[in-house]
Every structure is written in structure tokens, then in C-alpha cells.
Motif scaffolding. Sequence first.
Motif, PDB file in Angstrom:
ATOM      1  N   LYS A  12       0.847  -1.194   0.000  1.00 49.68           N
ATOM      2  CA  LYS A  12       0.000   0.000   0.000  1.00 49.68           C
ATOM      3  C   LYS A  12       0.878   1.237   0.000  1.00 49.68           C
ATOM      4  O   LYS A  12       1.974   1.248   0.560  1.00 49.68           O
ATOM      5  N   GLY A  13       0.377   2.267  -0.636  1.00 46.12           N
ATOM      6  CA  GLY A  13       1.075   3.541  -0.664  1.00 46.12           C
ATOM      7  C   GLY A  13       0.474   4.493   0.347  1.00 46.12           C
ATOM      8  O   GLY A  13      -0.743   4.559   0.495  1.00 46.12           O
ATOM      9  N   VAL A  14       1.339   5.215   1.039  1.00 44.43           N
ATOM     10  CA  VAL A  14       0.917   6.205   2.020  1.00 44.43           C
ATOM     11  C   VAL A  14       1.572   7.517   1.629  1.00 44.43           C
ATOM     12  O   VAL A  14       2.803   7.611   1.577  1.00 44.43           O
ATOM     13  N   LEU A  15       0.756   8.534   1.328  1.00 51.27           N
ATOM     14  CA  LEU A  15       1.297   9.826   0.947  1.00 51.27           C
ATOM     15  C   LEU A  15       1.726  10.586   2.193  1.00 51.27           C
ATOM     16  O   LEU A  15       0.956  10.714   3.150  1.00 51.27           O
ATOM     17  N   GLY A  46       8.685  20.972   2.558  1.00 47.85           N
ATOM     18  CA  GLY A  46       8.910  21.303   1.159  1.00 47.85           C
ATOM     19  C   GLY A  46       8.828  20.145   0.188  1.00 47.85           C
ATOM     20  O   GLY A  46       9.272  20.270  -0.950  1.00 47.85           O
ATOM     21  N   CYS A  47       8.283  19.004   0.614  1.00 47.02           N
ATOM     22  CA  CYS A  47       8.196  17.871  -0.302  1.00 47.02           C
ATOM     23  C   CYS A  47       7.031  16.956   0.069  1.00 47.02           C
ATOM     24  O   CYS A  47       6.522  16.996   1.185  1.00 47.02           O
ATOM     25  N   GLN A  48       6.630  16.164  -0.891  1.00 47.63           N
ATOM     26  CA  GLN A  48       5.680  15.081  -0.658  1.00 47.63           C
ATOM     27  C   GLN A  48       6.288  13.834  -1.261  1.00 47.63           C
ATOM     28  O   GLN A  48       6.986  13.896  -2.276  1.00 47.63           O
ATOM     29  N   MET A  49       6.023  12.708  -0.636  1.00 46.59           N
ATOM     30  CA  MET A  49       6.491  11.439  -1.185  1.00 46.59           C
ATOM     31  C   MET A  49       5.552  10.332  -0.750  1.00 46.59           C
ATOM     32  O   MET A  49       4.802  10.481   0.214  1.00 46.59           O
ATOM     33  N   VAL A  50       5.592   9.230  -1.486  1.00 44.42           N
ATOM     34  CA  VAL A  50       4.780   8.066  -1.159  1.00 44.42           C
ATOM     35  C   VAL A  50       5.682   7.018  -0.529  1.00 44.42           C
ATOM     36  O   VAL A  50       6.744   6.690  -1.061  1.00 44.42           O
ATOM     37  N   ARG A  93      -5.261  15.521  -5.460  1.00 43.16           N
ATOM     38  CA  ARG A  93      -4.556  16.489  -6.293  1.00 43.16           C
ATOM     39  C   ARG A  93      -3.426  15.812  -7.082  1.00 43.16           C
ATOM     40  O   ARG A  93      -3.259  16.044  -8.275  1.00 43.16           O
ATOM     41  N   LEU A  94      -2.640  14.977  -6.418  1.00 46.23           N
ATOM     42  CA  LEU A  94      -1.505  14.318  -7.082  1.00 46.23           C
ATOM     43  C   LEU A  94      -1.937  13.207  -8.028  1.00 46.23           C
ATOM     44  O   LEU A  94      -1.334  13.006  -9.075  1.00 46.23           O
ATOM     45  N   PHE A  95      -2.970  12.473  -7.619  1.00 43.88           N
ATOM     46  CA  PHE A  95      -3.370  11.277  -8.373  1.00 43.88           C
ATOM     47  C   PHE A  95      -4.815  11.403  -8.846  1.00 43.88           C
ATOM     48  O   PHE A  95      -5.667  10.575  -8.537  1.00 43.88           O
ATOM     49  N   GLY A  96      -5.081  12.442  -9.620  1.00 43.55           N
ATOM     50  CA  GLY A  96      -6.431  12.735 -10.081  1.00 43.55           C
ATOM     51  C   GLY A  96      -7.052  11.645 -10.937  1.00 43.55           C
ATOM     52  O   GLY A  96      -8.272  11.561 -11.030  1.00 43.55           O
ATOM     53  N   GLU A  97      -6.243  10.819 -11.559  1.00 46.38           N
ATOM     54  CA  GLU A  97      -6.776   9.725 -12.386  1.00 46.38           C
ATOM     55  C   GLU A  97      -7.261   8.559 -11.525  1.00 46.38           C
ATOM     56  O   GLU A  97      -7.952   7.681 -12.018  1.00 46.38           O
ATOM     57  N   VAL A 137      -4.029   5.683  -3.342  1.00 53.38           N
ATOM     58  CA  VAL A 137      -2.658   6.012  -3.728  1.00 53.38           C
ATOM     59  C   VAL A 137      -2.209   4.857  -4.620  1.00 53.38           C
ATOM     60  O   VAL A 137      -2.198   3.711  -4.182  1.00 53.38           O
ATOM     61  N   PRO A 138      -1.864   5.128  -5.877  1.00 60.06           N
ATOM     62  CA  PRO A 138      -1.516   4.033  -6.784  1.00 60.06           C
ATOM     63  C   PRO A 138      -0.236   3.313  -6.365  1.00 60.06           C
ATOM     64  O   PRO A 138       0.641   3.893  -5.729  1.00 60.06           O
ATOM     65  N   GLY A 139      -0.149   2.057  -6.753  1.00 60.78           N
ATOM     66  CA  GLY A 139       1.004   1.236  -6.400  1.00 60.78           C
ATOM     67  C   GLY A 139       2.283   1.600  -7.113  1.00 60.78           C
ATOM     68  O   GLY A 139       3.352   1.118  -6.737  1.00 60.78           O
ATOM     69  N   LEU A 140       2.208   2.435  -8.127  1.00 54.56           N
ATOM     70  CA  LEU A 140       3.399   2.895  -8.848  1.00 54.56           C
ATOM     71  C   LEU A 140       3.385   4.421  -8.901  1.00 54.56           C
ATOM     72  O   LEU A 140       3.188   5.018  -9.961  1.00 54.56           O
TER      73      LEU A 140
END
Length: 161
Positions: A45-48, A53-57, A89-93, A99-102
Motif C-alpha cells: 500500500k502507498g501512504v502519501l 517542502g516535499c511530498q512522497m509516497v 490532487r496528485l493522483f487525479g486519475e 494512492v496508486p502502487g506505482l
Amino acid sequence: MNALHRMARFLDEHMIPFDIVAHPHTHTSAETARAAGIPSNRVAKGVLLDGVGCQMVAMIPADQEVHLGRLGLDHGVEFSLADEASVSRLFGECEPGVVPGLPNAWGVEMVWDDDLMAQPDVYLEGGDHKRLLHIETRYLRDIFGDAPHCHFSQPRMQPVS
């Protein structure tokens, strides 16, 4: 293009074989594992996360949670969990809450937990609440590229419903 197509294209470009596994609609990665009949430690699983100053999964096994302090010490950044609006916002699709796996298919920075390598294969969120991408673990380093990795997950503190 929807999220699953973006990830499938990313895997095809990297010549990584994968399967798509359908499952009944679920809301959490633990529910997804149960619905798909997969041990939860094999679902990634992805956790945002928000940092200064940054974002990461952070990619971790579904039966774990991110140990924010350990990850922060490893990277020299204090992290907190991002809100749902940031995910959308990051993963609008993707469907809301996913949170997508990739995340790197979106150009989003990521870090992955070494516990994912302990399994023969992993299942990644497909961008909706009904599909997973099934990939042999030996390809994780290829698809996660040079993303940093270490051990930063811990058993869930709260029971999973």
C-alpha cells in the motif's frame, strides 16, 4: 487515460510482466487483501507523506503502518501523513482515497520498505477500489528504480476492521 492504463503502460515500457487481479470493491488495503484472498503482507500500500517542502509516497506491506520517526531519521526530514485532498490532487486519475502502487508513474518521489522484498510476489493498488497489479518481487527494484529503501514500517497499532 485512467490510472490502471498509466501503470500498465509504465510496466510495459520497463518490460515487467504483470497480471491484473480483480476483487470486490473495498475501502482499505486490509479489506482488499481479504477480498482478493491474498495475505495482507503481500499487498503493497502507498501512504502519501508531507515533509518540509516535499511530498512522497511510502510503499509498505498492507499489514504494517509507517513509523514516521524512523523514516524521518533515515531521511533527515520530519514527515506527517498527507490529507485526502493532497492524494486527489496528485493522483487525479485514481479513484478518491487511492494512492496508486506505482507513484513513480506520476513522477512522484517514493520510498519503499525492505519488508516488501521478503515475499515471492506483491500486489499493487491499481488506481481504483477493484483491481490490483500482481508482480513478482524480483522486479520491484526495476520498477521502483533508484527510489530509496530501508526498513521503516511497523505492525499496525490499531486493529484493522
